[in-house]
Design a protein around this motif. Structure first.
Motif, PDB file in Angstrom:
ATOM      1  N   ASP A  51     -19.416 -32.438  -9.914  1.00  0.00           N
ATOM      2  CA  ASP A  51     -19.295 -31.026 -10.272  1.00  0.00           C
ATOM      3  C   ASP A  51     -19.928 -30.815 -11.650  1.00  0.00           C
ATOM      4  O   ASP A  51     -19.392 -31.264 -12.671  1.00  0.00           O
ATOM      5  CB  ASP A  51     -17.812 -30.634 -10.298  1.00  0.00           C
ATOM      6  N   VAL A  52     -21.062 -30.136 -11.698  1.00  0.00           N
ATOM      7  CA  VAL A  52     -21.807 -29.986 -12.958  1.00  0.00           C
ATOM      8  C   VAL A  52     -21.006 -29.236 -14.009  1.00  0.00           C
ATOM      9  O   VAL A  52     -21.267 -29.377 -15.220  1.00  0.00           O
ATOM     10  CB  VAL A  52     -23.161 -29.273 -12.725  1.00  0.00           C
ATOM     11  N   ARG A  53     -20.028 -28.448 -13.598  1.00  0.00           N
ATOM     12  CA  ARG A  53     -19.224 -27.691 -14.552  1.00  0.00           C
ATOM     13  C   ARG A  53     -18.444 -28.615 -15.479  1.00  0.00           C
ATOM     14  O   ARG A  53     -18.004 -28.188 -16.560  1.00  0.00           O
ATOM     15  CB  ARG A  53     -18.258 -26.762 -13.803  1.00  0.00           C
ATOM     16  N   ARG A  54     -18.315 -29.876 -15.092  1.00  0.00           N
ATOM     17  CA  ARG A  54     -17.522 -30.826 -15.869  1.00  0.00           C
ATOM     18  C   ARG A  54     -18.365 -31.700 -16.804  1.00  0.00           C
ATOM     19  O   ARG A  54     -17.827 -32.547 -17.504  1.00  0.00           O
ATOM     20  CB  ARG A  54     -16.721 -31.731 -14.927  1.00  0.00           C
ATOM     21  N   ASN A  55     -19.680 -31.483 -16.810  1.00  0.00           N
ATOM     22  CA  ASN A  55     -20.565 -32.480 -17.416  1.00  0.00           C
ATOM     23  C   ASN A  55     -21.112 -32.146 -18.796  1.00  0.00           C
ATOM     24  O   ASN A  55     -21.914 -32.920 -19.326  1.00  0.00           O
ATOM     25  CB  ASN A  55     -21.732 -32.764 -16.466  1.00  0.00           C
ATOM     26  N   SER A  56     -20.704 -31.048 -19.394  1.00  0.00           N
ATOM     27  CA  SER A  56     -21.184 -30.747 -20.747  1.00  0.00           C
ATOM     28  C   SER A  56     -20.335 -29.655 -21.366  1.00  0.00           C
ATOM     29  O   SER A  56     -19.668 -28.876 -20.669  1.00  0.00           O
ATOM     30  CB  SER A  56     -22.653 -30.302 -20.722  1.00  0.00           C
ATOM     31  N   LEU A  57     -20.383 -29.590 -22.696  1.00  0.00           N
ATOM     32  CA  LEU A  57     -19.688 -28.513 -23.394  1.00  0.00           C
ATOM     33  C   LEU A  57     -20.347 -27.167 -23.097  1.00  0.00           C
ATOM     34  O   LEU A  57     -19.672 -26.142 -23.031  1.00  0.00           O
ATOM     35  CB  LEU A  57     -19.691 -28.793 -24.900  1.00  0.00           C
ATOM     36  N   GLU A  58     -21.652 -27.174 -22.897  1.00  0.00           N
ATOM     37  CA  GLU A  58     -22.354 -25.941 -22.551  1.00  0.00           C
ATOM     38  C   GLU A  58     -21.845 -25.371 -21.231  1.00  0.00           C
ATOM     39  O   GLU A  58     -21.595 -24.165 -21.117  1.00  0.00           O
ATOM     40  CB  GLU A  58     -23.857 -26.215 -22.459  1.00  0.00           C
ATOM     41  N   GLU A  59     -21.674 -26.247 -20.226  1.00  0.00           N
ATOM     42  CA  GLU A  59     -21.150 -25.790 -18.936  1.00  0.00           C
ATOM     43  C   GLU A  59     -19.707 -25.322 -19.075  1.00  0.00           C
ATOM     44  O   GLU A  59     -19.276 -24.377 -18.409  1.00  0.00           O
ATOM     45  CB  GLU A  59     -21.242 -26.919 -17.903  1.00  0.00           C
TER      46      GLU A  59
END
Length: 385
Positions: free
Chosen positions: A257-265
């Motif tokens: 889940d890309v929503r979990r992969n950066s502070l930006e997301e």
């Protein structure tokens, strides 16, 4: 500048956390440039109380750690929460799951592990009835013995869950009834990363938790948080009384889940859903310090968790950078260090706490020279390694 005390860098316990890779030091080195130093100055005095939050109470249990402080008191227990209340913590963080008969209970791991007839067995917490869940570990009734409680380490070892001060497993309702009322609760909505949840199932779970919170919270400050993006979004839709924070590794680990992969997301998710804050792994904040102004510009609160938060220098550096609070395991040491390092002037002022309530306190504005800031910035690569 106040003298640092408590845990030194070399004293940080091994808490079953993945050690940062070789990229961490290089990424942290980016903080050393003049632009980052300027950013640190601008972020000082974030306008909110700098919060110290006890992780699972007075600290998580790291059964394989040589540091005995990590086995002092049973994590996620009434005793641990009240032990934390003896120190200057604002909240205690704990993990909530819902049993098969729809009772919210406080427990971190997805599975309860025990020994039956000489064999190790494990059962999913959410597949148990409340009565079965409470049979593990020490019991409230005098003379009654509970089933053995074991724990699986990340390396596969199964250890007896032995601590110096044990306590029975507890429900969310018990925590509200028995824990010092001055403590806020950071309620982590716990879900299994390996399972896929439908909205109907998430709604059923969250409504069970909300029922207890609305009936029992009274004036206690509450924050909800979750690594599960859909659960965070849904909790925000189901209620507007309490803030909801999104938990993230901030890119220190990668998920489908890309929503979990950066502070930006994480910022994008919060803005899209109306969540009010982010709880990031501390290493992500040091690797990507330029994310902090973006988080502030989005009017989001920022908390951190992780092993670095057991190092006073790292905690204070985050305060300078604009972080609103830290979740810590070494509660006595870090609360003492924060009290010394983040001295408050005598003038009272109204500020917001993490739950959005206005409280009377003193403005927190550390007075550091450029040389001192430079020293702390240069300390960060060593801490991240």
């Amino acid at each position: 500048m106040a003298l640092l005390k408590a845990a030194r860098v070399a004293d940080v316990p091994t808490l079953d956390v993945v050690v940062p890779d070789h990229l961490a030091a290089a990424a942290a080195a980016r903080v050393l440039d003049a632009e980052a130093a300027s950013m640190v100055k601008k972020q000082r005095g974030a306008g909110r109380r700098f919060a110290v939050i006890g992780h699972r109470g007075k600290g998580m249990n790291a059964l394989a750690s040589p540091d005995r402080r990590m086995q002092e008191v049973k994590e996620n227990s009434v005793r641990s929460f009240n032990e934390a209340a003896r120190f200057a913590v604002d909240y205690v963080e704990f993990d909530v799951q819902v049993t098969k008969d729809v009772c919210p209970v406080i427990f971190h791991d997805n599975f309860i592990i025990t020994e039956e007839h000489g064999k190790i067995s494990e059962k999913r917490v959410t597949d148990l009835q409340l009565e079965d869940f409470l049979q593990y570990g020490p019991q409230n009734k005098q003379g009654k013995n509970g089933k053995p409680l074991l724990r699986k380490m990340k390396d596969g070892r199964v250890l007896n869950w032995n601590v110096q001060s044990d306590d029975p497993l507890c429900t969310l309702q018990e925590a509200f009834e028995k824990v010092n009322p001055r403590l806020g609760f950071n309620v982590e909505l716990k879900f299994d990363d390996n399972l896929v949840y439908q909205d109907e199932e998430l709604t059923h779970i969250l409504q069970a938790i909300l029922k207890v919170v609305f009936e029992c919270a009274k004036d206690r400050p509450i924050i909800f948080s979750s690594f599960q993006p859909d659960a965070g979004q849904l909790m925000r839709k189901l209620q507007s009384t309490y803030p909801v924070y999104f938990l993230t590794n901030g890119g220190t680990e990668i998920y489908a889940d890309v929503r979990r992969n950066s502070l930006e997301e994480a910022v994008k998710l919060c803005l899209a859903s109306g969540m009010q804050g982010i709880v990031s792994e501390a290493r992500a904040v040091f690797r990507f310090p330029t994310a902090i102004p973006k988080i502030k510009e989005a009017d989001l609160s920022l908390l951190t968790y992780g092993t670095l938060n057991n190092v006073p220098e790292a905690v204070y550096m985050q305060h300078l950078m604009g972080v609103n609070g830290v979740i810590v395991d070494l509660v006595p040491e870090i609360t003492g260090a924060v009290s010394d390092l983040i001295a408050l002037p005598e003038t009272d002022t109204e500020i917001n706490d993490l739950s959005g309530k206005v409280v009377k306190d003193a403005a927190s504005t550390p007075n550091f020279t450029q040389r001192e800031i430079s020293f702390l910035l240069r300390l960060m690569p060593e801490l991240v390694q």
